[in-house]
Structure formats: C-alpha cells, structure tokens
Write a protein that holds these residues in place. Structure first.
Motif, mmCIF file in Angstrom:
data_model
loop_
_atom_site.group_PDB
_atom_site.id
_atom_site.type_symbol
_atom_site.label_atom_id
_atom_site.label_comp_id
_atom_site.label_asym_id
_atom_site.label_seq_id
_atom_site.Cartn_x
_atom_site.Cartn_y
_atom_site.Cartn_z
ATOM 1 N N ARG A 166 63.010 47.488 64.328
ATOM 2 C CA ARG A 166 63.081 47.320 62.880
ATOM 3 C C ARG A 166 62.693 45.913 62.392
ATOM 4 O O ARG A 166 61.910 45.803 61.427
ATOM 5 C CB ARG A 166 64.476 47.684 62.364
ATOM 6 C CG ARG A 166 64.731 47.216 60.948
ATOM 7 C CD ARG A 166 65.976 47.815 60.356
ATOM 8 N NE ARG A 166 65.718 49.152 59.870
ATOM 9 C CZ ARG A 166 65.135 49.421 58.714
ATOM 10 N NH1 ARG A 166 64.731 48.427 57.933
ATOM 11 N NH2 ARG A 166 64.941 50.641 58.304
ATOM 12 N N PRO A 167 63.214 44.825 62.974
ATOM 13 C CA PRO A 167 62.888 43.495 62.425
ATOM 14 C C PRO A 167 61.390 43.228 62.325
ATOM 15 O O PRO A 167 60.900 42.799 61.270
ATOM 16 C CB PRO A 167 63.571 42.541 63.410
ATOM 17 C CG PRO A 167 64.716 43.330 63.957
ATOM 18 C CD PRO A 167 64.188 44.724 64.088
ATOM 19 N N GLU A 177 58.958 43.292 58.722
ATOM 20 C CA GLU A 177 58.140 42.150 58.302
ATOM 21 C C GLU A 177 56.670 42.542 58.185
ATOM 22 O O GLU A 177 55.996 42.189 57.206
ATOM 23 C CB GLU A 177 58.302 41.012 59.313
ATOM 24 C CG GLU A 177 57.525 39.757 58.944
ATOM 25 C CD GLU A 177 57.724 38.628 59.948
ATOM 26 O OE1 GLU A 177 56.984 37.640 59.870
ATOM 27 O OE2 GLU A 177 58.617 38.761 60.809
ATOM 28 N N ALA A 178 56.165 43.291 59.182
ATOM 29 C CA ALA A 178 54.761 43.704 59.155
ATOM 30 C C ALA A 178 54.485 44.651 57.988
ATOM 31 O O ALA A 178 53.438 44.577 57.344
ATOM 32 C CB ALA A 178 54.396 44.386 60.477
ATOM 33 N N SER A 179 55.436 45.541 57.716
ATOM 34 C CA SER A 179 55.283 46.479 56.614
ATOM 35 C C SER A 179 55.276 45.765 55.268
ATOM 36 O O SER A 179 54.483 46.093 54.376
ATOM 37 C CB SER A 179 56.418 47.512 56.652
ATOM 38 O OG SER A 179 56.330 48.411 55.572
ATOM 39 N N THR A 227 59.704 50.915 55.610
ATOM 40 C CA THR A 227 60.045 50.439 56.953
ATOM 41 C C THR A 227 60.688 51.549 57.763
ATOM 42 O O THR A 227 60.454 51.668 58.976
ATOM 43 C CB THR A 227 61.001 49.237 56.875
ATOM 44 O OG1 THR A 227 60.359 48.177 56.154
ATOM 45 C CG2 THR A 227 61.364 48.742 58.269
ATOM 46 N N ALA A 228 61.515 52.372 57.125
ATOM 47 C CA ALA A 228 62.167 53.479 57.832
ATOM 48 C C ALA A 228 61.136 54.452 58.394
ATOM 49 O O ALA A 228 61.285 54.957 59.515
ATOM 50 C CB ALA A 228 63.124 54.206 56.888
ATOM 51 N N VAL A 229 60.078 54.701 57.644
ATOM 52 C CA VAL A 229 59.011 55.585 58.111
ATOM 53 C C VAL A 229 58.272 54.944 59.284
ATOM 54 O O VAL A 229 57.950 55.609 60.272
ATOM 55 C CB VAL A 229 58.024 55.893 56.963
ATOM 56 C CG1 VAL A 229 56.886 56.793 57.441
ATOM 57 C CG2 VAL A 229 58.759 56.548 55.796
ATOM 58 N N GLY A 247 47.116 50.954 60.470
ATOM 59 C CA GLY A 247 46.518 50.401 61.682
ATOM 60 C C GLY A 247 46.911 48.964 61.929
ATOM 61 O O GLY A 247 47.194 48.569 63.071
ATOM 62 N N GLU A 248 46.952 48.157 60.876
ATOM 63 C CA GLU A 248 47.304 46.740 61.023
ATOM 64 C C GLU A 248 48.768 46.559 61.414
ATOM 65 O O GLU A 248 49.109 45.702 62.241
ATOM 66 C CB GLU A 248 47.031 45.992 59.725
ATOM 67 C CG GLU A 248 45.565 45.840 59.349
ATOM 68 C CD GLU A 248 44.953 47.118 58.813
ATOM 69 O OE1 GLU A 248 45.727 48.062 58.531
ATOM 70 O OE2 GLU A 248 43.717 47.177 58.678
ATOM 71 N N VAL A 249 49.642 47.369 60.828
ATOM 72 C CA VAL A 249 51.077 47.255 61.116
ATOM 73 C C VAL A 249 51.357 47.490 62.588
ATOM 74 O O VAL A 249 52.050 46.701 63.250
ATOM 75 C CB VAL A 249 51.886 48.253 60.256
ATOM 76 C CG1 VAL A 249 53.336 48.319 60.741
ATOM 77 C CG2 VAL A 249 51.845 47.850 58.786
ATOM 78 N N PHE A 250 50.794 48.550 63.143
ATOM 79 C CA PHE A 250 51.085 48.882 64.544
ATOM 80 C C PHE A 250 50.147 48.177 65.515
ATOM 81 O O PHE A 250 50.502 47.966 66.677
ATOM 82 C CB PHE A 250 51.028 50.403 64.744
ATOM 83 C CG PHE A 250 52.171 51.125 64.080
ATOM 84 C CD1 PHE A 250 53.428 51.134 64.664
ATOM 85 C CD2 PHE A 250 51.998 51.755 62.865
ATOM 86 C CE1 PHE A 250 54.485 51.784 64.052
ATOM 87 C CE2 PHE A 250 53.041 52.406 62.242
ATOM 88 C CZ PHE A 250 54.294 52.421 62.831
ATOM 89 N N GLY A 251 48.972 47.794 65.030
ATOM 90 C CA GLY A 251 48.046 47.080 65.904
ATOM 91 C C GLY A 251 48.525 45.687 66.251
ATOM 92 O O GLY A 251 48.168 45.140 67.307
ATOM 93 N N SER A 252 49.334 45.089 65.393
ATOM 94 C CA SER A 252 49.841 43.733 65.644
ATOM 95 C C SER A 252 51.204 43.723 66.331
ATOM 96 O O SER A 252 51.791 42.666 66.532
ATOM 97 C CB SER A 252 49.960 42.983 64.303
ATOM 98 O OG SER A 252 50.867 43.648 63.427
ATOM 99 N N MET A 253 51.692 44.879 66.703
ATOM 100 C CA MET A 253 53.039 44.990 67.286
ATOM 101 C C MET A 253 53.055 44.426 68.705
ATOM 102 O O MET A 253 52.236 44.815 69.553
ATOM 103 C CB MET A 253 53.464 46.464 67.308
ATOM 104 C CG MET A 253 54.934 46.671 67.583
ATOM 105 S SD MET A 253 55.375 48.413 67.324
ATOM 106 C CE MET A 253 57.152 48.302 67.541
ATOM 107 N N PRO A 254 53.955 43.479 69.020
ATOM 108 C CA PRO A 254 54.043 42.912 70.372
ATOM 109 C C PRO A 254 54.300 43.989 71.417
ATOM 110 O O PRO A 254 55.081 44.920 71.180
ATOM 111 C CB PRO A 254 55.228 41.944 70.277
ATOM 112 C CG PRO A 254 55.306 41.595 68.827
ATOM 113 C CD PRO A 254 54.910 42.836 68.095
#
Length: 339
Positions: free
Chosen positions: A194-195, A199-201, A211-213, A58-65
């Motif tokens: 990817r970049p 970083e978030a992962s 990161t690939a997943v 949730g945190e990885v994708f929730g912080s995505m610009p």
C-alpha cells in the motif's frame, strides 16, 4: 476513524454475502462452480477494474520495486491457496460455519501480521487490541463446537445422511482453519504494497480510493495462479469439464459473476477502509471487515436453513460464538482509538 469503520463493515457485509448465489447454481459440480468463480474474481474483474480506473496503469506498476512486488506476490499466492481451501471447507461444513472458522482464524492471525510491517502501537492500545482478539478466539472455539454438535444432531436424520456424503465436519473444520492461516497473506501483502502504490497512484493523478484498486491488482493476479492450477487439475481428475455444457450455464454464469464482483469489491473496500482508519488500519480494519462478514454469513446460513436440523444446544453455541466475535471487535476498535 468513523468513516473507516463504516466502510470496513460494509465491505464485510459484501464478503459475507458473496458465496450465497452458489446455492442456486444447477448442473455444476463443486469444481465447475468454483473454478469459474476464481477465474472471474481473480483475473477478469480485477483486470477490467484496474485498467479502466487507474490513470497511468503502466507507469504505476512499471516503477514498482521488485522486492515489494515479490513480497506481495508470495504472500498473495498463499492467500489464494487459503481462499481455495475456504471454498472446499464451505462444501464440507456449510456457509455459516465455514465463514466463522476460516475468517475467525484470519482475524486472529491477519490482524497481528501488519504489526510486523507497521510496528507496534502504544502499550495500552496493544493490550486492548490483544484482549479483543482473545474474545474473538473464544467465539471461534464456540462456533467450532456448534458445528460438531450440529453434525451429531443431523446423523439421526435422512437429510443429514445426504449432507454427510458431501464431506466430514471434522475434515471441513481442519480445512477451514488451515486455509485461514494461509489466507492471512492478504493482510501482509496489503500492508507491504500500500505505501508505495498509494504514492505512485497519487503521482499519476488518481483519487485516494483508487489506491485500493491498485493494491488489489497484484494480490488477486498472484493469488489466482494457485487457484487456476488446482482447479484445472481437479476438473481433469474428476472429468468435470463436460459439466460446463448445461442448459443452466447462462444462469450459473450470471450467479457466479455476481459472486466474483462482490468478492473483489469487498476486498477493495477493505483496503480503502484500512487507509481511512489510519496508522493501525490494517489491523483494526481487517478485524472489523472479517467479523462483519462472519455475522452476515451466519445469518445467511440460518435463513437458508443450514441449521434447521441443529439442536437448541448447537444454536446456543453458534449465537454465543457470534456474540463473542462482535464484542471482541468492539474492544479492538476501542483499542485503535487509544492508539
């Protein structure tokens, strides 16, 4: 670099084999097989893999610009449309030629798109990579010629008449190339997303390969939207919903699930290979990945007797085209080492 090349080749082998189980399904129309496949590979498999493997999902994708997410979503939607057309092309022209033309187009265009995101490599490396892609283009043209000759050869046999009812070779070639152009959105989405996702992962405590997943999750979900809408319409239009009620459903589901896992895993492995290949990984890895899948698909098509009615001339064009694609990728890989 060597590790990245090996992973890219392995991913290509998986992609080249993913559609093979489709030949052994029974009682399903084209729409039944591929709608179930896309449902599994675009939603079920990536959702299970992502939520299970990614720490802090949730945190990885929730912080995505939002701008990165939007770019990935749009490019992935185009990719999904292209892959959908790829399945249709295989139905028209067979596994080996469908892979050759579709993925050959992807190699040419998709290998260049990351330069828009990552920038151009040194001049000597760029010239070598472009040279390799031109050789790949020669291979694509030869494969297309092989398919047209095969169609002419088969018109004189009863088996060919049955195959022709499945669709036109010319139409299939056009669908494969058009689908390949749209499917290059995958390469762009990977380069854009990817970049940030790496970083978030990493901040969430995940290993590098996770990161690939993470990258595959928004790509597959967005791409699946196009396919879901199309096949829901096709199933209704051709009154094929009832075909799911068959004694072979269990076997078909098993075979199609294998297809879905191989397709998803191949894409995720490519993303990991691109990371291992370094600054030009999206370009070189994409080319190696797709060429390996073409070679695998052609060999699979030959083994399953797609070319049994083809003349020696058609097979010569096919083998020449495959050789050009392999040689072209070797040149591309060498160009990457210069960079």
């Amino acid at each position: 670099m060597f590790e990245g090349v090996i992973w890219a080749i392995f991913a290509g082998l998986m992609l080249g084999l993913y559609a093979l189980p489709e030949k052994f399904t029974k009682g399903f129309k084209y729409e039944n097989t591929w709608s179930l496949f896309f449902l599994l590979t675009m939603f079920v498999v990536p959702i299970i893999a992502s939520t299970t493997l990614i720490k802090g999902f949730g945190e990885v994708f929730g912080s995505m610009p939002s701008d990165i997410l939007l770019k990935m979503a749009l490019a992935s939607f185009l990719w999904g449309t292209g892959v959908m057309m790829w399945g249709k092309a295989i139905n028209h022209i067979g596994l080996s030629l469908g892979f050759s033309l579709f993925i050959g187009t992807i190699i040419l265009i998709g290998s260049l798109l990351p330069f828009l995101v990552d920038g151009l490599p040194p001049r000597n490396a760029l010239l070598m990579i472009l040279t390799g892609l031109v050789v790949v283009l020669v291979g694509i043209i030869a494969n297309g010629k092989a398919g047209l000759i095969r169609e002419k050869d088969e018109k004189n046999t009863n088996e060919a008449e049955e195959q022709q009812s499945g669709g036109s070779m010319t139409l299939g070639i056009l669908i494969a190339i058009s689908g390949g152009l749209l499917a290059t959105g995958f390469s762009y989405a990977n380069a854009v997303g990817r970049p940030f996702l790496h970083e978030a992962s990493q901040k969430a405590g995940n290993a590098d390969w996770i990161t690939a997943v993470a990258v595959m999750f928004p790509i597959f979900i967005s791409g699946g939207i196009a396919m879901t809408a199309y096949f829901a319409w096709q199933l209704s239009k051709k009154q094929a919903w009832g075909n799911f009620k068959t004694a072979s459903f269990g076997k078909n589901l098993y075979l199609i699930f294998i297809m879905a896992v191989f397709h998803y895993a191949a894409s995720a492995l490519f993303a990991f290979a691109a990371f291992k290949l370094g600054s030009m990984g999206n370009t070189v890895g994409y080319a190696i990945f797709n060429t390996a899948s073409v070679a695998t698909a052609i060999i699979s098509g030959i083994i399953t007797k797609e070319w049994v009615q083809a003349s020696t001339k058609a097979k010569r064009y096919l083998y020449f085209g495959l050789t050009c694609m392999v040689v072209g990728i070797v040149i591309v890989a060498f160009g990457n080492s210069l960079g």
